[in-house]
Design a protein around this motif. Structure first.
Motif, mmCIF file in Angstrom:
data_model
loop_
_atom_site.group_PDB
_atom_site.id
_atom_site.type_symbol
_atom_site.label_atom_id
_atom_site.label_comp_id
_atom_site.label_asym_id
_atom_site.label_seq_id
_atom_site.Cartn_x
_atom_site.Cartn_y
_atom_site.Cartn_z
ATOM 1 N N HIS A 37 0.708 -1.221 -0.440
ATOM 2 C CA HIS A 37 0.065 -0.175 0.139
ATOM 3 C C HIS A 37 0.984 1.190 0.271
ATOM 4 O O HIS A 37 1.575 1.525 0.800
ATOM 5 C CB HIS A 37 -0.623 -0.191 1.578
ATOM 6 C CG HIS A 37 -2.263 -0.661 1.027
ATOM 7 N ND1 HIS A 37 -2.059 -2.309 0.740
ATOM 8 C CD2 HIS A 37 -3.541 -0.184 0.933
ATOM 9 C CE1 HIS A 37 -3.712 -2.695 0.719
ATOM 10 N NE2 HIS A 37 -4.081 -1.579 0.744
ATOM 11 N N GLU A 39 -3.297 5.487 5.292
ATOM 12 C CA GLU A 39 -4.199 5.528 4.012
ATOM 13 C C GLU A 39 -5.528 6.077 3.990
ATOM 14 O O GLU A 39 -6.310 6.626 2.377
ATOM 15 C CB GLU A 39 -3.831 4.071 2.853
ATOM 16 C CG GLU A 39 -5.042 3.232 3.363
ATOM 17 C CD GLU A 39 -5.079 2.740 4.597
ATOM 18 O OE1 GLU A 39 -4.399 2.677 5.236
ATOM 19 O OE2 GLU A 39 -5.759 1.500 4.877
ATOM 20 N N TRP A 40 -6.227 6.191 5.380
ATOM 21 C CA TRP A 40 -7.720 6.906 5.026
ATOM 22 C C TRP A 40 -8.051 7.980 5.649
ATOM 23 O O TRP A 40 -8.671 8.969 5.614
ATOM 24 C CB TRP A 40 -8.219 5.979 5.931
ATOM 25 C CG TRP A 40 -9.534 4.662 5.179
ATOM 26 C CD1 TRP A 40 -8.691 3.871 4.034
ATOM 27 C CD2 TRP A 40 -10.757 4.331 4.786
ATOM 28 N NE1 TRP A 40 -9.693 2.696 4.210
ATOM 29 C CE2 TRP A 40 -11.147 3.601 3.983
ATOM 30 C CE3 TRP A 40 -11.382 5.388 5.276
ATOM 31 C CZ2 TRP A 40 -12.497 2.581 3.770
ATOM 32 C CZ3 TRP A 40 -12.860 4.927 5.265
ATOM 33 C CH2 TRP A 40 -13.423 3.783 4.585
ATOM 34 N N HIS A 63 -4.955 4.312 -4.769
ATOM 35 C CA HIS A 63 -6.337 3.862 -3.313
ATOM 36 C C HIS A 63 -6.949 4.409 -3.554
ATOM 37 O O HIS A 63 -7.061 6.122 -4.975
ATOM 38 C CB HIS A 63 -4.825 4.319 -2.247
ATOM 39 C CG HIS A 63 -5.881 2.872 -1.740
ATOM 40 N ND1 HIS A 63 -6.328 4.188 -0.022
ATOM 41 C CD2 HIS A 63 -5.657 1.902 -0.677
ATOM 42 C CE1 HIS A 63 -6.635 2.876 0.736
ATOM 43 N NE2 HIS A 63 -6.685 1.757 0.400
ATOM 44 N N HIS A 64 -8.088 4.707 -2.621
ATOM 45 C CA HIS A 64 -8.862 5.351 -2.989
ATOM 46 C C HIS A 64 -8.697 7.038 -2.433
ATOM 47 O O HIS A 64 -9.985 8.463 -3.215
ATOM 48 C CB HIS A 64 -9.986 5.545 -0.993
ATOM 49 C CG HIS A 64 -10.218 4.143 -0.510
ATOM 50 N ND1 HIS A 64 -10.139 3.172 -1.254
ATOM 51 C CD2 HIS A 64 -10.249 3.474 -0.102
ATOM 52 C CE1 HIS A 64 -10.565 1.869 -1.041
ATOM 53 N NE2 HIS A 64 -10.441 2.362 0.339
ATOM 54 N N TYR A 90 -3.948 -3.902 -7.638
ATOM 55 C CA TYR A 90 -4.547 -3.288 -6.583
ATOM 56 C C TYR A 90 -4.937 -1.684 -6.875
ATOM 57 O O TYR A 90 -4.028 -1.247 -7.752
ATOM 58 C CB TYR A 90 -4.196 -2.941 -5.485
ATOM 59 C CG TYR A 90 -4.967 -1.798 -4.320
ATOM 60 C CD1 TYR A 90 -5.793 -0.528 -4.366
ATOM 61 C CD2 TYR A 90 -5.756 -3.026 -3.102
ATOM 62 C CE1 TYR A 90 -6.227 -0.154 -4.267
ATOM 63 C CE2 TYR A 90 -6.416 -2.558 -2.410
ATOM 64 C CZ TYR A 90 -6.715 -0.743 -2.795
ATOM 65 O OH TYR A 90 -7.817 -0.532 -2.135
ATOM 66 N N ASP A 128 -10.512 -2.807 -4.859
ATOM 67 C CA ASP A 128 -10.716 -2.488 -3.786
ATOM 68 C C ASP A 128 -12.379 -1.149 -3.790
ATOM 69 O O ASP A 128 -11.747 -0.378 -4.369
ATOM 70 C CB ASP A 128 -9.985 -2.318 -3.090
ATOM 71 C CG ASP A 128 -9.856 -2.329 -1.183
ATOM 72 O OD1 ASP A 128 -9.204 -2.013 -0.562
ATOM 73 O OD2 ASP A 128 -11.437 -2.823 -0.778
ATOM 74 N N PHE A 129 -13.107 -0.864 -2.548
ATOM 75 C CA PHE A 129 -14.219 -2.546 -2.738
ATOM 76 C C PHE A 129 -15.426 -2.045 -3.351
ATOM 77 O O PHE A 129 -16.024 -0.534 -3.281
ATOM 78 C CB PHE A 129 -13.979 -2.480 -1.526
ATOM 79 C CG PHE A 129 -14.481 -1.529 -0.737
ATOM 80 C CD1 PHE A 129 -12.995 -0.280 0.352
ATOM 81 C CD2 PHE A 129 -15.580 -1.017 0.596
ATOM 82 C CE1 PHE A 129 -13.412 0.030 1.993
ATOM 83 C CE2 PHE A 129 -15.875 -0.164 1.054
ATOM 84 C CZ PHE A 129 -14.094 0.865 2.082
ATOM 85 N N GLU A 166 -9.883 -9.670 5.397
ATOM 86 C CA GLU A 166 -8.985 -9.193 5.737
ATOM 87 C C GLU A 166 -9.474 -8.781 7.071
ATOM 88 O O GLU A 166 -9.747 -8.356 8.239
ATOM 89 C CB GLU A 166 -9.192 -7.896 5.162
ATOM 90 C CG GLU A 166 -9.934 -6.710 5.258
ATOM 91 C CD GLU A 166 -9.739 -5.547 4.541
ATOM 92 O OE1 GLU A 166 -9.717 -5.768 3.556
ATOM 93 O OE2 GLU A 166 -9.504 -4.270 4.873
HETATM 94 O O1 FHN Z 1 -10.147 0.231 2.621
HETATM 95 C C1 FHN Z 1 -9.513 -0.508 2.262
HETATM 96 C C2 FHN Z 1 -8.356 -0.290 2.767
HETATM 97 O O2 FHN Z 1 -7.707 1.103 2.914
HETATM 98 C C3 FHN Z 1 -7.110 -1.505 2.570
HETATM 99 O O3 FHN Z 1 -6.938 -1.093 1.169
HETATM 100 C C4 FHN Z 1 -7.510 -2.773 2.852
HETATM 101 C C5 FHN Z 1 -6.619 -3.823 1.869
HETATM 102 O O4 FHN Z 1 -7.540 -5.277 1.806
HETATM 103 N N1 FHN Z 1 -8.757 -3.000 1.861
HETATM 104 C C6 FHN Z 1 -10.125 -1.513 1.800
HETATM 105 C C7 FHN Z 1 -10.894 -1.998 3.768
HETATM 106 O O5 FHN Z 1 -11.398 -3.069 3.359
#
Ligand code: FHN
Length: 430
Positions: A28, A39-40, A87-88, A130, A189-190, A240
């Motif tokens: 990540h 990361e959030w 990522h998000h 990812y 994701d997701f 997870e």
């Molecule tokens: O929101 C994401 C989180 O930041 C991370 O990437 C995980 C990894 O499996 N997936 C999401 C939360 O389930």
């Protein structure tokens, strides 16, 4: 050993390599490594995309060495690696034609996805991407209860054309699957279709046009496998931050699954998050997962300078040591057809059972249902023989000789635990 039958979509790529490899690296990495608060951080701290862009202006991982990462991953026995392409936060870690919000426009200036793919492929490690369905930067991604602007009434009042975002999503996936060679695994994701905040709803397969996206992906890379987070109820099942209690089945068929775990409490680099798992715990999670017919995708969140932090490196070192002697109990192995003794985990590969001893007992381990079936027993780390017996030669059960029940085999083990984090005994069946 009975052949397993899996519930796997016929139109997806062959998953055989995946259940052979068993152990992967999750990376990540993005702008969130700079705030270094998870990361959030963008949504946790409700940072406006315009403010958050300051991190792009400072992203310059001067110590990044993709080959070093790949060599370390290989040493730890990781057979595939999954990198966050986006990522998000919405930041593209490759030279995307679809946006200016990308790593090649940061001070770093180079295509990190390219460096990652080239370096890991050169070490024989399979490539996974990812890709976040969620995008808190894109101006047409509709604001919902997860969004960093969820309390910004002015922004929420503006009309957003979500279809334009979906087009962008498909375009970027197209770029990733046509510019970096053979990609083995795509990790979305997701989806969150069940979420409901009254003023906004979650997003799922229909929102992403997931069927269309899946068709595009398989047209571009027909061999690829996907995880199950497109909300299409198929693909690799990815629990997870917990270990499933048992192997995962649906209507009697085995499910291809992967436990996704962090080394501390954060996926992205989080300087002050200190809940580090011990190396022993991580190795036991790997063993536990394989004993339940699953894979482990183990995460590292690199720093903004492009390095793995010292604690992560220390854990990876210990994993490397253990895997050097015990990889055969992991690769191509799975759930055993025999019951495990207490405080142990069994994995099995054809006619070989691997007994992983989680807490070291005094002198004996009793194995059920194996009488008359064992040819030879040894420790895996040094191949020293382990003596075993199946029945009492004499009728007298002396007070210092263990009682052996019908069908049992008793292993005679040393009082002192061998000097490995998790000792493994290899049991060759006749
Ligand atoms: O929101 C994401 C989180 O930041 C991370 O990437 C995980 C990894 O499996 N997936 C999401 C939360 O389930």
């Amino acid at each position: 050993m009975t052949e397993r039958v899996y519930d796997w979509p016929d139109h997806y790529g062959d998953f055989q390599w995946f259940i052979e490899d068993r152990f992967g690296l999750f990376i990540h990495w993005g702008l969130y490594a700079l705030p270094a608060r998870h990361e959030w951080v963008m949504t946790k701290e409700k940072i406006h995309p315009e403010q958050y862009k300051k991190y792009m202006d400072r992203f310059n991982p001067d110590l990044f060495n993709a080959r070093e990462w790949a060599v370390n991953a290989k040493k730890a026995g990781m057979k595939y690696a999954v990198l966050t392409t986006k990522h998000h936060e919405g930041f593209a870690m490759w030279d995307s034609d679809a946006t200016d919000y990308k790593v090649t426009n940061s001070p770093y200036g180079k295509d990190i996805v390219r460096e990652f793919a080239d370096a890991f492929r050169a070490e024989g490690i399979k490539i996974g991407f990812y890709h976040s369905l969620i995008d808190w930067h894109h101006p047409e991604f509709t604001i919902d209860g997860l969004h960093s602007l969820r309390e910004n009434e002015e922004e929420k009042a503006k009309k957003r054309e979500f279809d334009q975002y979906v087009q962008y999503l498909h375009q970027q996936v197209h770029e990733l699957l046509t510019s970096y060679g053979k990609i083995d695994y795509l990790w979305f994701d997701f989806s969150y279709p069940d979420r409901d905040w009254d003023w906004s709803k979650g997003k799922g397969a229909k929102d992403w046009k997931a069927e269309e996206l899946e068709a595009l992906i398989l047209k571009l890379q027909p061999h690829i496998i996907l995880n199950n987070r497109l909300d299409l109820n198929r693909g690799v099942y990815t629990p997870e931050q917990y270990q499933p209690k048992r192997s995962i089945k649906k209507d009697g068929l085995d499910i291809v699954w992967e436990a996704c775990q962090t080394l501390n409490g954060s996926w992205g680099y989080d300087r002050d998050e200190l809940h580090w798992k011990s190396p022993e715990m991580v190795i036991k999670m790997l063993i536990d997962t394989v004993s339940k017919n699953g894979n482990l995708l183990l995460n590292i969140g690199p720093t903004a300078r492009g390095e793995w932090d010292l604690k992560s490196m220390e854990i990876m070192e210990r994993i490397s040591e253990w895997m050097k002697y015990h990889e055969s109990s992991i690769y191509g192995a799975g759930e055993s057809e025999f019951p495990s003794p207490p405080d142990c985990r069994l994995t099995q590969k054809d006619q070989t059972i691997y007994l992983h001893i989680f807490s070291w007992p005094f002198r004996t381990i009793h194995l059920s249902e194996l009488a008359g079936k064992i040819e030879y027993v040894q420790f895996l780390h040094d191949h020293s023989e382990v003596k075993f017996y199946e029945y009492m030669e004499s009728d007298i059960h002396h007070h210092n000789v263990p009682v052996v029940e019908d069908g049992e085999v008793v292993l005679e083990i040393p009082v002192i635990k061998p000097d490995v984090l998790v000792p493994v005994i290899e049991i060759k069946l006749k």
